[in-house]
Design a protein around this motif. Structure first.
Motif, PDB file in Angstrom:
ATOM      1  N   UNK A 189      40.543  51.893  31.686  1.00 20.78           N
ATOM      2  CA  UNK A 189      41.943  52.080  32.028  1.00 20.78           C
ATOM      3  C   UNK A 189      43.040  51.293  31.356  1.00 20.78           C
ATOM      4  N   UNK A 190      42.568  50.508  30.364  1.00 18.62           N
ATOM      5  CA  UNK A 190      43.868  49.726  29.509  1.00 18.62           C
ATOM      6  C   UNK A 190      44.431  48.763  30.058  1.00 18.62           C
ATOM      7  N   UNK A 191      44.006  48.585  31.767  1.00 16.80           N
ATOM      8  CA  UNK A 191      44.530  47.362  32.439  1.00 16.80           C
ATOM      9  C   UNK A 191      44.180  46.110  32.348  1.00 16.80           C
ATOM     10  N   UNK A 192      42.990  45.849  31.740  1.00 15.82           N
ATOM     11  CA  UNK A 192      42.272  44.413  31.551  1.00 15.82           C
ATOM     12  C   UNK A 192      41.991  44.218  30.270  1.00 15.82           C
TER      13      UNK A 192
ATOM     14  N   UNK B 168      45.925  36.535  34.992  1.00 15.12           N
ATOM     15  CA  UNK B 168      46.422  37.163  36.136  1.00 15.12           C
ATOM     16  C   UNK B 168      45.037  38.260  36.604  1.00 15.12           C
ATOM     17  N   UNK B 169      45.193  38.668  37.849  1.00 15.83           N
ATOM     18  CA  UNK B 169      44.375  39.810  38.211  1.00 15.83           C
ATOM     19  C   UNK B 169      44.900  41.106  38.307  1.00 15.83           C
ATOM     20  N   UNK B 170      44.201  41.861  37.427  1.00 14.72           N
ATOM     21  CA  UNK B 170      45.146  42.882  36.985  1.00 14.72           C
ATOM     22  C   UNK B 170      44.246  44.020  37.640  1.00 14.72           C
ATOM     23  N   UNK B 171      43.134  44.150  38.084  1.00 12.76           N
ATOM     24  CA  UNK B 171      42.418  45.198  38.662  1.00 12.76           C
ATOM     25  C   UNK B 171      41.074  44.742  39.309  1.00 12.76           C
ATOM     26  N   UNK B 172      40.735  45.503  40.238  1.00  8.30           N
ATOM     27  CA  UNK B 172      39.419  45.209  40.768  1.00  8.30           C
ATOM     28  C   UNK B 172      38.510  46.507  40.925  1.00  8.30           C
ATOM     29  N   UNK B 173      37.295  46.197  41.113  1.00 12.31           N
ATOM     30  CA  UNK B 173      36.321  47.336  41.182  1.00 12.31           C
ATOM     31  C   UNK B 173      35.155  46.825  42.168  1.00 12.31           C
TER      32      UNK B 173
ATOM     33  N   UNK C 262      35.978  44.216  25.762  1.00  9.28           N
ATOM     34  CA  UNK C 262      36.502  43.520  26.721  1.00  9.28           C
ATOM     35  C   UNK C 262      35.880  42.173  26.953  1.00  9.28           C
ATOM     36  N   UNK C 263      36.550  41.125  26.959  1.00  9.34           N
ATOM     37  CA  UNK C 263      35.919  39.728  27.032  1.00  9.34           C
ATOM     38  C   UNK C 263      35.227  39.802  28.516  1.00  9.34           C
TER      39      UNK C 263
END
Length: 384
Positions: free
Chosen positions: A66-69, A31-36, A93-94
């Motif tokens: 953030x713990x979101x990804x 899923x897409x959980x965040x973008x930057x 983070x992978x």
């Protein structure tokens, strides 16, 4: 972990492609959980793409912390790939990095070491590797059907890019912003496939033309000649200024020839190897009996989500990566060596002098001219 939560760093041309298929749920288990994106001027457009449900950051470190990804796709300009990738790795983070992994090989070696130390998955977005055409060619080579490889030629000139493409970003086609031209931007896929199929050469000689057809600093046309340990040779020709362009890969072995062109694979198989025929034939004119063989092959496919799906499966189930980061250095070695050969007007032996390359690259970076440009996100749908 039941689902991998992806973040994307850099929502430009290709980052937008990744966001769309993740938002559409086209990758099982992801899923897409965040973008930057660090450019606030693009945030309104990004928000229209993602909606309000996906957090939008302007600082990569904040998104990573953030713990979101669980995983990140790095889709920024080339020079930022190593720094951002290793920033994510060190946070556990992978990391799936767009091509090229870096601008020069020493960067990619550092990335691979970091991935090992941090015990995370590290992959490269080489979305041509799962293409059934090239998968079949690799099978023909690895199984011995082609015999010993003698020659390979790749003419890849269907990368047409107008001046407006280069004017869409101030970083594009500069030594300071991109570190190269067609070899670093368009051809990493073909350079990776070339070495993946026939191996790495022992030396090469290249002729790069810089700004020949476009108002850019970097190479827009290249012809390279490679030699291999077994005596085989290879030629690689590319440009962004030819239309209609050609994409033709031809590999010849002692037992036949394979050609990939226009989405089709053709295979000619000798009934006996050329080596054996030549040893026994005493009648002057003549050649081995040759059959054109019909090879079953699935339709051509180069979707980015295939690599992302494989990367997701590697995280969730330990499946082997199609394009592991440890192999990202090989295609980059070829492009670095082609630059070095041109800059020194000489042959380059592989492995090459990485320090010499680094010094000559940074001479060009120091002389790189800032170009005025209005940043634009272009539609990269259907691109490689």
């Amino acid at each position: 972990m039941e689902k991998v939560r992806f973040g994307i760093i850099g929502v430009g041309n290709i980052g937008t492609v990744h966001a769309r298929y993740l938002l559409a749920g086209q990758v099982e288990g992801a899923s897409l959980a965040a973008v930057c994106d660090h450019n606030p001027d693009k945030h309104a457009v990004i928000r229209r793409l993602t909606g309000d449900g996906v957090p939008l950051f302007n600082n990569a470190q904040e998104m990573i912390d953030s713990g979101l990804i669980d995983a990140v796709i790095v889709a920024t300009p080339h020079y930022d790939h190593p720094t951002l990738s290793m920033m994510a790795m060190r946070a556990g983070i992978h990391t799936l990095c767009e091509k090229p992994a870096g601008v020069y090989t020493a960067q990619v070696q550092e990335m691979n070491a970091c991935a090992r130390e941090c015990d995370v998955q590290f992959g490269i977005m080489y979305n041509q590797r799962p293409n059934p055409l090239y998968q079949k060619v690799k099978d023909l080579i690895d199984s011995g059907e082609l015999g010993e490889i003698r020659r390979s030629n790749w003419i890849i000139t269907n990368w047409y890019r107008s001046q407006s493409y280069y004017n869409s970003g101030g970083w594009r086609a500069t030594w300071k912003g991109e570190g190269g031209g067609v070899l670093l931007n368009q051809d990493p896929h073909q350079l990776d496939l070339w070495q993946w199929l026939v191996g790495m050469p022992v030396r090469l000689r290249a002729f790069c033309q810089f700004g020949k057809h476009r108002d850019i600093e970097v190479e827009d046309e290249v012809t390279a000649y490679a030699e291999y340990a077994n005596g085989a040779t290879g030629v690689f020709i590319t440009t962004v200024a030819e239309t209609p362009g050609t994409n033709r890969l031809e590999i010849v072995g002692s037992r036949g020839k394979v050609v990939v062109e226009e989405g089709q694979l053709r295979f000619w198989r000798l009934r006996e190897s050329e080596t054996e025929f030549n040893a026994r034939w005493q009648n002057g004119f003549g050649e081995p009996e040759c059959w054109e063989v019909s090879i079953p092959c699935a339709p051509e496919c180069s979707d980015h989500q295939v690599i992302t799906a494989n990367f997701t499966a590697a995280i969730l189930r330990g499946e082997p990566l199609i394009a592991p980061g440890c192999e990202g250095i090989r295609g980059l070695t070829l492009s670095n060596a082609m630059h070095l050969s041109t800059w020194t007007d000489d042959w380059v032996d592989l492995p090459f002098d990485e320090q010499r390359y680094y010094e000559l690259l940074h001479q060009r970076i120091a002389e790189s001219v800032e170009k005025p440009a209005v940043s634009r996100t272009l539609d990269a749908s259907g691109s490689w």
